[in-house]
Design a protein around this motif. Sequence first.
Motif, PDB file in Angstrom:
ATOM      1  N   LEU A   1      41.235  58.157  39.986  1.00 41.37           N
ATOM      2  CA  LEU A   1      39.959  57.966  39.383  1.00 41.37           C
ATOM      3  C   LEU A   1      38.998  57.137  40.145  1.00 41.37           C
ATOM      4  O   LEU A   1      37.768  57.293  40.265  1.00 41.37           O
ATOM      5  N   GLU A   2      39.621  56.037  40.752  1.00 45.92           N
ATOM      6  CA  GLU A   2      38.854  55.060  41.863  1.00 45.92           C
ATOM      7  C   GLU A   2      38.444  55.829  43.066  1.00 45.92           C
ATOM      8  O   GLU A   2      37.262  55.638  43.444  1.00 45.92           O
ATOM      9  N   ARG A   3      39.212  56.638  43.513  1.00 47.69           N
ATOM     10  CA  ARG A   3      39.020  57.466  44.778  1.00 47.69           C
ATOM     11  C   ARG A   3      37.813  58.476  44.189  1.00 47.69           C
ATOM     12  O   ARG A   3      37.070  58.737  45.186  1.00 47.69           O
ATOM     13  N   LEU A   4      37.499  58.709  42.851  1.00 48.01           N
ATOM     14  CA  LEU A   4      36.399  59.708  42.664  1.00 48.01           C
ATOM     15  C   LEU A   4      35.190  58.887  42.011  1.00 48.01           C
ATOM     16  O   LEU A   4      34.147  59.320  41.420  1.00 48.01           O
ATOM     17  N   GLY A   5      35.241  57.457  42.354  1.00 49.25           N
ATOM     18  CA  GLY A   5      34.054  56.767  42.187  1.00 49.25           C
ATOM     19  C   GLY A   5      34.244  55.815  40.867  1.00 49.25           C
ATOM     20  O   GLY A   5      32.937  55.451  40.225  1.00 49.25           O
ATOM     21  N   GLN A   6      35.304  56.089  39.933  1.00 48.16           N
ATOM     22  CA  GLN A   6      35.284  55.674  38.719  1.00 48.16           C
ATOM     23  C   GLN A   6      35.644  53.943  38.524  1.00 48.16           C
ATOM     24  O   GLN A   6      36.271  53.849  39.552  1.00 48.16           O
ATOM     25  N   SER A   7      35.161  53.327  37.699  1.00 45.31           N
ATOM     26  CA  SER A   7      35.594  52.206  37.339  1.00 45.31           C
ATOM     27  C   SER A   7      36.848  51.952  36.382  1.00 45.31           C
ATOM     28  O   SER A   7      36.532  52.452  35.104  1.00 45.31           O
ATOM     29  N   VAL A   8      37.756  51.208  36.533  1.00 44.51           N
ATOM     30  CA  VAL A   8      39.074  51.462  35.527  1.00 44.51           C
ATOM     31  C   VAL A   8      39.181  49.947  34.919  1.00 44.51           C
ATOM     32  O   VAL A   8      38.901  48.869  35.716  1.00 44.51           O
ATOM     33  N   TYR A   9      39.594  49.907  33.618  1.00 41.13           N
ATOM     34  CA  TYR A   9      39.724  48.524  33.019  1.00 41.13           C
ATOM     35  C   TYR A   9      41.198  48.790  32.146  1.00 41.13           C
ATOM     36  O   TYR A   9      41.465  49.797  31.805  1.00 41.13           O
ATOM     37  N   TYR A  10      41.823  47.767  31.851  1.00 38.82           N
ATOM     38  CA  TYR A  10      42.946  47.938  31.064  1.00 38.82           C
ATOM     39  C   TYR A  10      43.009  47.188  29.628  1.00 38.82           C
ATOM     40  O   TYR A  10      42.847  45.992  29.606  1.00 38.82           O
ATOM     41  N   PHE A  11      43.376  47.902  28.543  1.00 38.90           N
ATOM     42  CA  PHE A  11      43.897  47.142  27.445  1.00 38.90           C
ATOM     43  C   PHE A  11      45.174  47.163  27.166  1.00 38.90           C
ATOM     44  O   PHE A  11      45.848  48.242  27.040  1.00 38.90           O
ATOM     45  N   ALA A  12      46.207  45.957  26.921  1.00 39.69           N
ATOM     46  CA  ALA A  12      47.521  46.330  26.747  1.00 39.69           C
ATOM     47  C   ALA A  12      47.930  44.938  26.357  1.00 39.69           C
ATOM     48  O   ALA A  12      47.328  43.913  26.295  1.00 39.69           O
ATOM     49  N   GLY A  13      49.360  45.043  25.611  1.00 41.00           N
ATOM     50  CA  GLY A  13      49.929  43.810  25.374  1.00 41.00           C
ATOM     51  C   GLY A  13      50.456  43.015  26.645  1.00 41.00           C
ATOM     52  O   GLY A  13      50.477  41.674  26.712  1.00 41.00           O
ATOM     53  N   GLN A  14      50.764  43.437  27.755  1.00 42.99           N
ATOM     54  CA  GLN A  14      50.769  42.990  28.904  1.00 42.99           C
ATOM     55  C   GLN A  14      50.191  43.788  30.187  1.00 42.99           C
ATOM     56  O   GLN A  14      50.679  45.298  30.066  1.00 42.99           O
ATOM     57  N   SER A  15      49.798  43.435  31.297  1.00 43.32           N
ATOM     58  CA  SER A  15      49.187  43.902  32.404  1.00 43.32           C
ATOM     59  C   SER A  15      49.216  43.251  33.686  1.00 43.32           C
ATOM     60  O   SER A  15      49.497  41.913  33.588  1.00 43.32           O
ATOM     61  N   ASP A  16      49.773  44.111  34.583  1.00 39.97           N
ATOM     62  CA  ASP A  16      50.054  43.049  36.072  1.00 39.97           C
ATOM     63  C   ASP A  16      48.580  43.757  36.859  1.00 39.97           C
ATOM     64  O   ASP A  16      48.643  42.992  38.176  1.00 39.97           O
ATOM     65  N   GLN A  17      47.601  44.113  36.282  1.00 36.15           N
ATOM     66  CA  GLN A  17      46.156  44.300  36.946  1.00 36.15           C
ATOM     67  C   GLN A  17      45.518  42.970  36.906  1.00 36.15           C
ATOM     68  O   GLN A  17      45.808  41.955  36.163  1.00 36.15           O
ATOM     69  N   PRO A  18      44.457  42.875  37.864  1.00 34.85           N
ATOM     70  CA  PRO A  18      43.660  41.594  37.748  1.00 34.85           C
ATOM     71  C   PRO A  18      43.005  41.068  36.664  1.00 34.85           C
ATOM     72  O   PRO A  18      42.758  42.164  35.705  1.00 34.85           O
ATOM     73  N   ASP A  19      43.039  39.817  36.286  1.00 38.09           N
ATOM     74  CA  ASP A  19      42.438  39.470  35.080  1.00 38.09           C
ATOM     75  C   ASP A  19      41.087  39.781  34.756  1.00 38.09           C
ATOM     76  O   ASP A  19      40.913  40.351  33.407  1.00 38.09           O
ATOM     77  N   GLU A  20      40.161  40.048  35.763  1.00 41.72           N
ATOM     78  CA  GLU A  20      38.794  40.367  35.574  1.00 41.72           C
ATOM     79  C   GLU A  20      38.621  41.744  34.992  1.00 41.72           C
ATOM     80  O   GLU A  20      37.814  42.207  34.563  1.00 41.72           O
ATOM     81  N   ILE A  21      39.832  42.654  35.211  1.00 39.75           N
ATOM     82  CA  ILE A  21      39.712  44.009  34.708  1.00 39.75           C
ATOM     83  C   ILE A  21      40.747  44.215  33.433  1.00 39.75           C
ATOM     84  O   ILE A  21      40.747  45.412  33.088  1.00 39.75           O
TER      85      ILE A  21
END
Length: 432
Positions: free
Chosen positions: A39-59
Amino acid sequence: MNNMQSPPQLSSHRIGFVSTRFNSTDGVSLEARKWSKVLERLGQSVYYFAGQSDQPDEISFIVPEAHFLHADIQAIANISYRSPTRPPEITHRIHELRGYLKDRLYEFIKKFDIELLIAENALSIPLNIPLGLALAELIAETGIPVIGHHHDFFWERKRFLVNCIGDYLEMAFPPRLPSLHHVVINSLAATEMGRRRGINVSVIPNVMNFDNPPGPPDEYTSSLRADLGVDLDEHFFLQPTRPLQRKGIEYSIELIRRLGAKARLVISHAGGDEGNEYVEHVRVLAKLMDVRVNFVSDLIKTERGTTTDGHKIYTLEDVYRYADLVTLPSLLEGFGNAFLEAVYYHRPIFVNNYTIYSIDIKPKGFQNVEFTGFITDKTIKHVDKILSDRKFTEEMIEHNYELGKQFYSFTVLERQLQVLLHACFSREAWGW
């Protein structure tokens, strides 16, 4: 002449992934990462909603109650799958948490200006019942475009069949809502969704980045075999799954026992959401059969690092590169993410002919050590040839890699997601 139309061009959108967790080596987390990369390769911005995440805090938007291992969520699940009738206090607690999680989802959408949600198994497997209900209500209230990415369903798991939440299962696992586009990972699930829910779905199988082959092992992994407890004179058999009953690990143990060669089975993942009884069964069986089995989930994570007592932590990608054979004797799989990983890392595979493998994967022409329900002398001879004939094995794994590139690459996924996103953002596509 090629009559296939090019996928429609996409404008940039803000997309929110929703699941119980995005911080593990489980199939759902791994596949979500692949989708996000494409999706990012297609120019989309992604964010995460979860109980735990290893993604950056800002997203990331973290809500502990979204995790299926949260104490309150586990307490609900423990009662929900034990009895055909539901205590009133459980109903009350489910709706308390449903309301709380729905409010947090609204906050997530507002904070990141989310235009599309992708529910990763949160509307499929009812491990977190309030989260599924919250999502279903939010979709009904807002009409926001949503992709339900379904990896497996409650009706595929015996443990969910006796329950006191049938009304909630019908409502949210999965729901039937006009702005919700359903995606499954195999053709059998598509057929079953049509039969059970009357829902049309897209089939998008799991993928790997076959367009970019893996590089050779680096210096960091030079001590990997020793760190995982594999002796120099042993064959390294990798079971890259959670130790769950449906994974059929007994067959891997039987294979080593009957093979007669010195080999060790390394199990990469922790038990997860189904308790430790099967893990203990595997330990006892291995001891009875005099087969060496190592459980190493504490040393395999999503990123390299060091344990608190100073041991190296490896990624699953590191581990694949050293395996002499990947064992996948599963009785049931939604697709078989580990199968594609083994193909990608050029490893020979020992696989049970589970249903989805037989229907969706095997017809592509993959070459593996296959068995159906029980191991035969022919199976043993095939494995022995793989371990002893390097040229035979190299030809097999190269053949498999080319098939993986043809059918299960990021390029294939990119085209499918372009079409899917166009449908989600086309008001005419939903009849609005």
